[in-house]
Design an enzyme around this catalytic site. Structure first.
Site, PDB file in Angstrom:
ATOM      1  N   GLU A 160       0.856  -1.197   0.000  1.00  0.00           N
ATOM      2  CA  GLU A 160       0.000   0.000   0.000  1.00  0.00           C
ATOM      3  C   GLU A 160       0.894   1.251   0.000  1.00  0.00           C
ATOM      4  OE1 GLU A 160      -1.645   0.937   3.904  1.00  0.00           O
ATOM      5  OE2 GLU A 160      -3.578   1.467   3.005  1.00  0.00           O
ATOM      6  N   ASN A 179      -7.121   5.853  -1.888  1.00  0.00           N
ATOM      7  CA  ASN A 179      -5.973   4.998  -1.611  1.00  0.00           C
ATOM      8  C   ASN A 179      -6.101   3.840  -2.606  1.00  0.00           C
ATOM      9  OD1 ASN A 179      -4.017   3.368  -0.465  1.00  0.00           O
ATOM     10  ND2 ASN A 179      -4.643   3.788   1.639  1.00  0.00           N
ATOM     11  N   LYS A 217      -9.517   1.776  -1.988  1.00  0.00           N
ATOM     12  CA  LYS A 217      -9.729   1.235  -0.636  1.00  0.00           C
ATOM     13  C   LYS A 217     -11.144   1.525  -0.123  1.00  0.00           C
ATOM     14  CE  LYS A 217      -7.175   1.171   3.791  1.00  0.00           C
ATOM     15  NZ  LYS A 217      -5.920   1.622   4.427  1.00  0.00           N
ATOM     16  N   GLU A 232      -5.954   8.769   7.843  1.00  0.00           N
ATOM     17  CA  GLU A 232      -6.459   8.276   6.548  1.00  0.00           C
ATOM     18  C   GLU A 232      -7.853   8.811   6.250  1.00  0.00           C
ATOM     19  OE1 GLU A 232      -5.809   4.384   4.739  1.00  0.00           O
ATOM     20  OE2 GLU A 232      -4.849   3.824   6.622  1.00  0.00           O
ATOM     21  N   CYS A 265      -4.730  -3.003   3.277  1.00  0.00           N
ATOM     22  CA  CYS A 265      -4.457  -2.870   4.703  1.00  0.00           C
ATOM     23  C   CYS A 265      -5.657  -3.138   5.609  1.00  0.00           C
ATOM     24  CB  CYS A 265      -3.827  -1.515   4.985  1.00  0.00           C
ATOM     25  SG  CYS A 265      -3.030  -1.535   6.604  1.00  0.00           S
ATOM     26  N   ASN A 267       0.278  -0.976   5.470  1.00  0.00           N
ATOM     27  CA  ASN A 267       1.151  -0.172   6.348  1.00  0.00           C
ATOM     28  C   ASN A 267       0.505  -0.255   7.717  1.00  0.00           C
ATOM     29  OD1 ASN A 267       3.122   2.078   4.828  1.00  0.00           O
ATOM     30  ND2 ASN A 267       1.398   1.439   3.555  1.00  0.00           N
TER      31      ASN A 267
HETATM   32  N1  CDT Z   1      -3.017   1.497   6.463  1.00  0.00           N
HETATM   33  C1  CDT Z   1      -3.936   0.969   7.297  1.00  0.00           C
HETATM   34  O1  CDT Z   1      -5.072   0.730   6.919  1.00  0.00           O
HETATM   35  N2  CDT Z   1      -3.531   0.754   8.555  1.00  0.00           N
HETATM   36  C2  CDT Z   1      -4.442   0.296   9.577  1.00  0.00           C
HETATM   37  C3  CDT Z   1      -4.063   0.890  10.872  1.00  0.00           C
HETATM   38  C4  CDT Z   1      -5.204   0.853  11.785  1.00  0.00           C
HETATM   39  S1  CDT Z   1      -4.929   1.818  13.190  1.00  0.00           S
HETATM   40  C5  CDT Z   1      -5.606   3.289  12.845  1.00  0.00           C
HETATM   41  C6  CDT Z   1      -4.477  -1.208   9.723  1.00  0.00           C
HETATM   42  O2  CDT Z   1      -5.591  -1.742   9.839  1.00  0.00           O
HETATM   43  O3  CDT Z   1      -3.427  -1.852   9.778  1.00  0.00           O
END
Ligand code: CDT
Length: 316
Positions: free
Chosen positions: A47, A107, A124, A143, A169, A194
Site C-alpha cells: 500500500e 488509496n 480502498k 487516513e 491494509c 502499512n
Molecule cells: N493502512 C492501514 O489501513 N492501517 C491500519 C491501521 C489501523 S490503526 C488506525 C491497519 O488496519 O493496519
C-alpha cells in the site's frame, strides 16, 4: 495443465519523507528485477508504495499533502517501472495515493499485466483512523482526512490465468472483504499494508499486531479457498515502527512464504490456482452450503444493536 502463477511479494522497508519518487521507483525496479531473476509472473508491492505513510501528519489544508498524490498513472516518474515490467515480462501490483481530475482522493491499488498494461484498479473501501488532529496520539492516523471511502466495492479481474482481487491494509481485518471477493470466485487476493505497531486507542493490541495480521489473512484464504499475498511496508519510518511479516498464504490457510526481515526484500511462491477448487468445491462449496437468507443482517445493519434487556422476571 495446472495454472501456476509464480508470485513475488515485494516488501518495502521505510520510505522517508524526503525520498524522491525517482529513488523510490528505483527501489521498486530493483525488486521487480529480483522477481524476474527467479521467474516471477507477478510482483506485488505494498500500500502507498511510492511515498512515506503521510497520513501520520496533520496539515491544515489538503494542499500541504498534495505532492504525495499521483494525478496520472503511469506518470513521468512512474513510467520507468511500467517500461521495465514490460521489458522483463513481469506483471506488478502497485499501491499509491490517487488524486482524480475531479479532486477525489483515493488509496489505490493498480494491477498491471506482463505487457505493462493496467488490467484492474481497486480503491480502498475501509478507511481507518480519524479525520481531525488528535494531538494526544504519539503520531496521527489521518487516513479518514486524506482519503475517501470508495463506493466501488471489491471488483475482481481476469488476469494471470486466474481471477484476481485486491484489498488494502485495514480491509484485511474485515471478513466481508474476503467473502465479497470469494463470491466472485477470486483465486488470488493481493493485499498491501502499512500497519504501525503502536495502536494508540488500545496499546494492549501492540504486541498482537503480527498475530492479528496472519490470523485474518489465513482465515480469509481458507474460508474462501483462495491464495492471499499480504505485502508490508515495514520497519521504522519517520520514527514510527510498522509491521513487516509479509506472507503468501495458500487456500489451505497455511503460510507458504514469509519475510523474516523488515527491509526491501522479495519472497515468492508458485501459486497453483487449481488448488483453490480443493476448498471451493468441497467444504466451502458456496452454492451448496451457504444460507444468504440467514445472513441478511450483514447488508441490512451497519453497527451492532444489542437485544433489549430482560427484566428480573425474565420477560424482555
Ligand atoms: N493502512 C492501514 O489501513 N492501517 C491500519 C491501521 C489501523 S490503526 C488506525 C491497519 O488496519 O493496519
Amino acid at each position: 495443465m495446472s495454472r501456476v502463477v509464480h508470485v513475488g511479494a515485494a516488501q518495502l522497508g521505510p520510505i522517508s519523507a524526503d525520498e524522491s519518487r525517482a529513488d523510490v521507483v528505483e527501489r521498486l525496479i530493483a525488486l521487480l528485477r529480483d522477481g524476474a531473476t527467479i521467474g516471477c509472473d507477478l510482483v506485488v508491492f505494498p500500500e502507498l508504495a511510492l511515498t512515506t505513510f503521510f497520513p501520520r501528519w496533520y496539515t491544515d489544508s489538503f494542499d500541504g499533502h498534495d505532492h504525495y498524490y499521483e494525478r496520472e498513472m503511469p506518470g513521468p516518474q512512474t513510467q520507468p517501472l511500467f517500461d521495465e515490467a514490460a521489458r522483463l515480462n513481469v506483471g506488478f501490483c502497485l499501491g499509491y495515493a490517487e488524486l482524480t481530475p475531479q479532486g477525489e482522493r483515493f488509496n489505490a491499488y493498480l494491477l498491471v499485466d506482463k505487457r505493462g498494461v493496467a488490467v484492474g484498479k481497486y480503491r480502498k473501501v475501509h478507511i481507518p483512523g480519524h479525520d481531525s488532529d488528535e494531538p494526544w496520539r504519539p503520531f496521527q492516523h489521518l487516513e479518514r482526512r486524506y482519503f475517501q471511502e470508495s463506493p466501488e466495492g471489491f471488483p475482481v479481474f481476469r488476469a494471470f490465468d486466474g481471477i484476481v482481487g485486491m484489498a488494502l491494509c485495514n480491509d484485511r481485518r474485515w471478513s466481508e472483504t474476503y467473502r465479497v471477493l470469494g463470491l466472485q470466485a477470486a483465486e488470488l487476493i493481493l493485499i498491501g499494508y502499512n500497519t504501525p505497531l503502536h495502536y494508540a486507542p488500545d496499546p494492549d493490541q501492540n504486541a498482537l499486531q503480527g498475530f492479528h495480521n496472519h490470523l485474518v489473512m489465513q482465515a480469509g484464504a481458507y474460508q474462501n479457498g483462495t491464495w492471499i499475498v499480504g505485502v508490508a511496508k515495514g520497519g521504522i519510518e519517520e520514527g514510527v515502527e510498522s509491521l513487516s511479516q509479509t506472507a503468501i498464504i495458500s487456500p489451505s490457510g497455511q503460510i507458504v512464504a514469509q519475510t523474516i526481515t523488515s527491509g526491501d526484500v522479495l519472497v515468492s511462491a508458485r501459486c497453483d490456482l487449481d488448488l483453490c477448487s480443493r476448498y471451493k468445491d468441497t467444504l466451502f462449496d458456496f452454492a451448496r452450503y451457504r444460507r444468504p437468507e440467514a445472513y441478511r443482517l450483514i447488508t441490512e445493519r451497519k453497527g451492532a444493536i444489542a437485544p433489549p434487556q430482560r427484566n428480573k422476571q425474565g420477560a424482555s
